[in-house]
Scaffold this motif. Structure first.
Motif, PDB file in Angstrom:
ATOM      1  N   ILE A 154       2.550  -1.736   0.037  1.00 48.27           N
ATOM      2  CA  ILE A 154       1.864  -0.626   0.632  1.00 48.27           C
ATOM      3  C   ILE A 154       1.014  -1.037   1.729  1.00 48.27           C
ATOM      4  O   ILE A 154       0.130  -2.022   1.575  1.00 48.27           O
ATOM      5  CB  ILE A 154       1.054   0.320  -0.521  1.00 48.27           C
ATOM      6  N   TYR A 155       1.021  -0.667   2.957  1.00 41.04           N
ATOM      7  CA  TYR A 155       0.190  -0.827   4.167  1.00 41.04           C
ATOM      8  C   TYR A 155      -1.559  -0.358   3.650  1.00 41.04           C
ATOM      9  O   TYR A 155      -1.630   0.774   3.282  1.00 41.04           O
ATOM     10  CB  TYR A 155       0.636  -0.295   5.274  1.00 41.04           C
ATOM     11  N   ASN A 156      -2.205  -1.412   4.182  1.00 44.49           N
ATOM     12  CA  ASN A 156      -3.620  -1.202   4.006  1.00 44.49           C
ATOM     13  C   ASN A 156      -4.296  -1.244   5.473  1.00 44.49           C
ATOM     14  O   ASN A 156      -4.214  -2.443   5.897  1.00 44.49           O
ATOM     15  CB  ASN A 156      -4.209  -2.170   2.840  1.00 44.49           C
ATOM     16  N   GLY A 157      -4.587  -0.195   5.816  1.00 42.96           N
ATOM     17  CA  GLY A 157      -4.970  -0.111   7.205  1.00 42.96           C
ATOM     18  C   GLY A 157      -6.204  -0.553   7.428  1.00 42.96           C
ATOM     19  O   GLY A 157      -6.583  -1.073   8.645  1.00 42.96           O
ATOM     20  N   ILE A 158      -7.345  -0.521   6.493  1.00 39.97           N
ATOM     21  CA  ILE A 158      -8.608  -0.962   6.478  1.00 39.97           C
ATOM     22  C   ILE A 158      -8.422  -2.859   6.987  1.00 39.97           C
ATOM     23  O   ILE A 158      -9.061  -3.247   7.485  1.00 39.97           O
ATOM     24  CB  ILE A 158      -9.503  -0.762   5.243  1.00 39.97           C
ATOM     25  N   HIS A 159      -7.636  -3.474   5.961  1.00 37.34           N
ATOM     26  CA  HIS A 159      -7.626  -4.752   5.943  1.00 37.34           C
ATOM     27  C   HIS A 159      -6.515  -5.287   6.699  1.00 37.34           C
ATOM     28  O   HIS A 159      -6.350  -6.528   6.901  1.00 37.34           O
ATOM     29  CB  HIS A 159      -7.622  -5.560   4.473  1.00 37.34           C
ATOM     30  N   LYS A 160      -5.477  -4.429   7.191  1.00 29.99           N
ATOM     31  CA  LYS A 160      -4.269  -4.644   7.844  1.00 29.99           C
ATOM     32  C   LYS A 160      -3.406  -5.795   7.381  1.00 29.99           C
ATOM     33  O   LYS A 160      -3.398  -6.781   7.725  1.00 29.99           O
ATOM     34  CB  LYS A 160      -4.736  -5.411   9.460  1.00 29.99           C
ATOM     35  N   HIS A 161      -3.213  -5.147   6.034  1.00 33.94           N
ATOM     36  CA  HIS A 161      -2.166  -6.170   5.236  1.00 33.94           C
ATOM     37  C   HIS A 161      -1.140  -5.229   4.682  1.00 33.94           C
ATOM     38  O   HIS A 161      -1.544  -4.105   4.495  1.00 33.94           O
ATOM     39  CB  HIS A 161      -2.971  -7.067   4.644  1.00 33.94           C
ATOM     40  N   LEU A 162      -0.181  -5.918   3.964  1.00 35.06           N
ATOM     41  CA  LEU A 162       0.682  -5.218   3.069  1.00 35.06           C
ATOM     42  C   LEU A 162       0.593  -5.702   2.008  1.00 35.06           C
ATOM     43  O   LEU A 162       0.338  -6.808   1.617  1.00 35.06           O
ATOM     44  CB  LEU A 162       2.228  -5.762   3.532  1.00 35.06           C
ATOM     45  N   GLU A 163       0.331  -4.913   0.900  1.00 32.99           N
ATOM     46  CA  GLU A 163      -0.061  -5.386  -0.761  1.00 32.99           C
ATOM     47  C   GLU A 163       1.332  -5.043  -1.388  1.00 32.99           C
ATOM     48  O   GLU A 163       1.620  -3.922  -1.778  1.00 32.99           O
ATOM     49  CB  GLU A 163      -1.257  -4.289  -0.869  1.00 32.99           C
ATOM     50  N   PHE A 164       1.685  -6.195  -2.094  1.00 28.61           N
ATOM     51  CA  PHE A 164       2.629  -6.101  -3.174  1.00 28.61           C
ATOM     52  C   PHE A 164       2.004  -5.997  -4.403  1.00 28.61           C
ATOM     53  O   PHE A 164       1.456  -6.976  -4.715  1.00 28.61           O
ATOM     54  CB  PHE A 164       3.715  -7.203  -2.976  1.00 28.61           C
ATOM     55  N   ARG A 165       2.347  -4.889  -5.246  1.00 25.63           N
ATOM     56  CA  ARG A 165       1.762  -4.809  -6.392  1.00 25.63           C
ATOM     57  C   ARG A 165       3.215  -5.040  -7.395  1.00 25.63           C
ATOM     58  O   ARG A 165       4.122  -4.070  -7.120  1.00 25.63           O
ATOM     59  CB  ARG A 165       1.159  -3.530  -6.833  1.00 25.63           C
ATOM     60  N   ASN A 166       3.114  -5.581  -8.468  1.00 21.94           N
ATOM     61  CA  ASN A 166       4.219  -5.434  -9.416  1.00 21.94           C
ATOM     62  C   ASN A 166       5.316  -6.242  -8.624  1.00 21.94           C
ATOM     63  O   ASN A 166       6.562  -5.628  -8.779  1.00 21.94           O
ATOM     64  CB  ASN A 166       4.535  -4.154 -10.050  1.00 21.94           C
ATOM     65  N   PHE A 167       5.464  -7.081  -7.920  1.00 21.14           N
ATOM     66  CA  PHE A 167       6.356  -7.856  -7.284  1.00 21.14           C
ATOM     67  C   PHE A 167       7.346  -8.468  -8.242  1.00 21.14           C
ATOM     68  O   PHE A 167       6.813  -8.924  -9.476  1.00 21.14           O
ATOM     69  CB  PHE A 167       6.020  -8.692  -6.236  1.00 21.14           C
ATOM     70  N   ILE A 168       8.520  -8.098  -8.411  1.00 26.29           N
ATOM     71  CA  ILE A 168       9.492  -8.800  -9.353  1.00 26.29           C
ATOM     72  C   ILE A 168      10.375  -9.801  -8.751  1.00 26.29           C
ATOM     73  O   ILE A 168      11.004  -9.799  -7.916  1.00 26.29           O
ATOM     74  CB  ILE A 168      10.416  -7.435  -9.974  1.00 26.29           C
ATOM     75  N   ARG A 169      10.449 -10.875  -9.687  1.00 30.59           N
ATOM     76  CA  ARG A 169      11.300 -12.200  -9.272  1.00 30.59           C
ATOM     77  C   ARG A 169      11.969 -12.834 -10.560  1.00 30.59           C
ATOM     78  O   ARG A 169      11.202 -13.017 -11.498  1.00 30.59           O
ATOM     79  CB  ARG A 169      10.311 -12.908  -8.570  1.00 30.59           C
ATOM     80  N   ASN A 170      13.336 -12.498 -10.734  1.00 35.04           N
ATOM     81  CA  ASN A 170      14.063 -12.770 -11.963  1.00 35.04           C
ATOM     82  C   ASN A 170      13.390 -11.929 -13.053  1.00 35.04           C
ATOM     83  O   ASN A 170      13.302 -12.778 -14.096  1.00 35.04           O
ATOM     84  CB  ASN A 170      13.776 -14.309 -12.163  1.00 35.04           C
ATOM     85  N   GLU A 171      13.418 -10.902 -12.977  1.00 34.99           N
ATOM     86  CA  GLU A 171      12.900  -9.731 -13.821  1.00 34.99           C
ATOM     87  C   GLU A 171      11.562 -10.170 -14.501  1.00 34.99           C
ATOM     88  O   GLU A 171      10.877  -9.588 -15.478  1.00 34.99           O
ATOM     89  CB  GLU A 171      13.904  -9.525 -15.020  1.00 34.99           C
ATOM     90  N   GLN A 172      10.531 -11.202 -13.873  1.00 35.39           N
ATOM     91  CA  GLN A 172       9.208 -11.504 -14.194  1.00 35.39           C
ATOM     92  C   GLN A 172       8.511 -10.624 -13.343  1.00 35.39           C
ATOM     93  O   GLN A 172       8.570 -10.807 -11.991  1.00 35.39           O
ATOM     94  CB  GLN A 172       9.058 -12.793 -14.318  1.00 35.39           C
ATOM     95  N   ILE A 173       7.406  -9.882 -13.638  1.00 36.49           N
ATOM     96  CA  ILE A 173       6.246  -9.148 -12.783  1.00 36.49           C
ATOM     97  C   ILE A 173       5.383 -10.271 -12.263  1.00 36.49           C
ATOM     98  O   ILE A 173       4.911 -10.867 -13.109  1.00 36.49           O
ATOM     99  CB  ILE A 173       5.586  -8.134 -13.392  1.00 36.49           C
ATOM    100  N   LEU A 174       5.263 -10.520 -10.806  1.00 39.54           N
ATOM    101  CA  LEU A 174       4.134 -11.344 -10.719  1.00 39.54           C
ATOM    102  C   LEU A 174       2.886 -10.756 -10.209  1.00 39.54           C
ATOM    103  O   LEU A 174       2.646  -9.681 -10.034  1.00 39.54           O
ATOM    104  CB  LEU A 174       4.801 -12.188  -9.163  1.00 39.54           C
ATOM    105  N   PRO A 175       1.818 -11.788 -10.046  1.00 43.32           N
ATOM    106  CA  PRO A 175       0.675 -11.075  -9.738  1.00 43.32           C
ATOM    107  C   PRO A 175       0.837 -10.411  -8.148  1.00 43.32           C
ATOM    108  O   PRO A 175       1.398 -10.796  -7.409  1.00 43.32           O
ATOM    109  CB  PRO A 175      -0.302 -12.296  -9.738  1.00 43.32           C
ATOM    110  N   SER A 176      -0.038  -9.514  -8.191  1.00 42.04           N
ATOM    111  CA  SER A 176      -0.042  -8.997  -6.582  1.00 42.04           C
ATOM    112  C   SER A 176      -0.516  -9.761  -5.649  1.00 42.04           C
ATOM    113  O   SER A 176      -1.095 -10.851  -6.054  1.00 42.04           O
ATOM    114  CB  SER A 176      -1.211  -7.663  -6.772  1.00 42.04           C
TER     115      SER A 176
END
Length: 176
Positions: A82-104
């Motif tokens: 999700i885009y954060n317009g204040i900080h000008k970045h994309l934030e990945f929450r609950n990113f999944i790699r090999n069925e494991q949820i990774l830190p944001s």
């Protein structure tokens, strides 16, 4: 003699017509099977859409979409940013790699070597069947993440998420 010739001619025509009907029936059957598969995919996507609209938070949204997408395709890596317009970045929450949820984690829009940033800023999907061959900034990307080439996805899809013609984030699905 004419009568026998005419009967043979009609039998030959009947046989040709039967073969044409059989071929056409096979073609129609194949088209029906394809339509049924497409209908099933549309039904799944529709179901995803209904579940997405009922999700009240990003964490539930990510899990819901991931669960449904993996029924359609190989999903070794999955993320919604999700885009954060204040900080000008994309934030990945609950990113999944090999069925494991990774830190944001975040990806700054100024770091244009990220495929997610390219997808978001251009508001265009990115499809790669051979990431190692098609991604010109792969070595730079791997260095920043401190990862090896063999740890990376081989195919990747990045799709912008848009509301009212305004990008709000991206969705990525990748496979090894």
């Amino acid at each position: 003699a004419f009568y026998q010739y005419r009967v043979k001619s009609i039998k030959r025509k009947n046989k040709e017509l039967e073969e044409m009907v059989a071929q056409r029936t096979t073609q129609i059957s194949k088209q029906k099977d394809k339509l049924e598969l497409a209908y099933n995919d549309i039904r799944i996507v529709s179901s995803i859409g209904q579940e997405v609209t009922s999700a009240l938070d990003v964490d539930t949204l990510v899990q819901t979409v991931y669960t449904n997408i993996k029924t359609l395709m190989s999903t070794d890596v999955f993320g919604i940013a999700i885009y954060n317009g204040i900080h000008k970045h994309l934030e990945f929450r609950n990113f999944i790699r090999n069925e494991q949820i990774l830190p944001s984690h975040i990806e700054l829009l100024r770091d244009e070597f990220y495929l997610s940033v390219q997808c978001f800023t251009k508001n265009e999907p990115i499809f790669m069947n051979a990431v190692s061959e098609e991604y010109k900034d792969l070595d730079r990307y791997l260095k920043v993440l401190n990862r090896k080439r063999e740890e990376e996805s081989e195919s990747a899809i990045f799709v912008p998420l848009v509301i009212d013609n305004k990008p709000i984030g991206i969705l990525t699905v990748q496979s090894f």
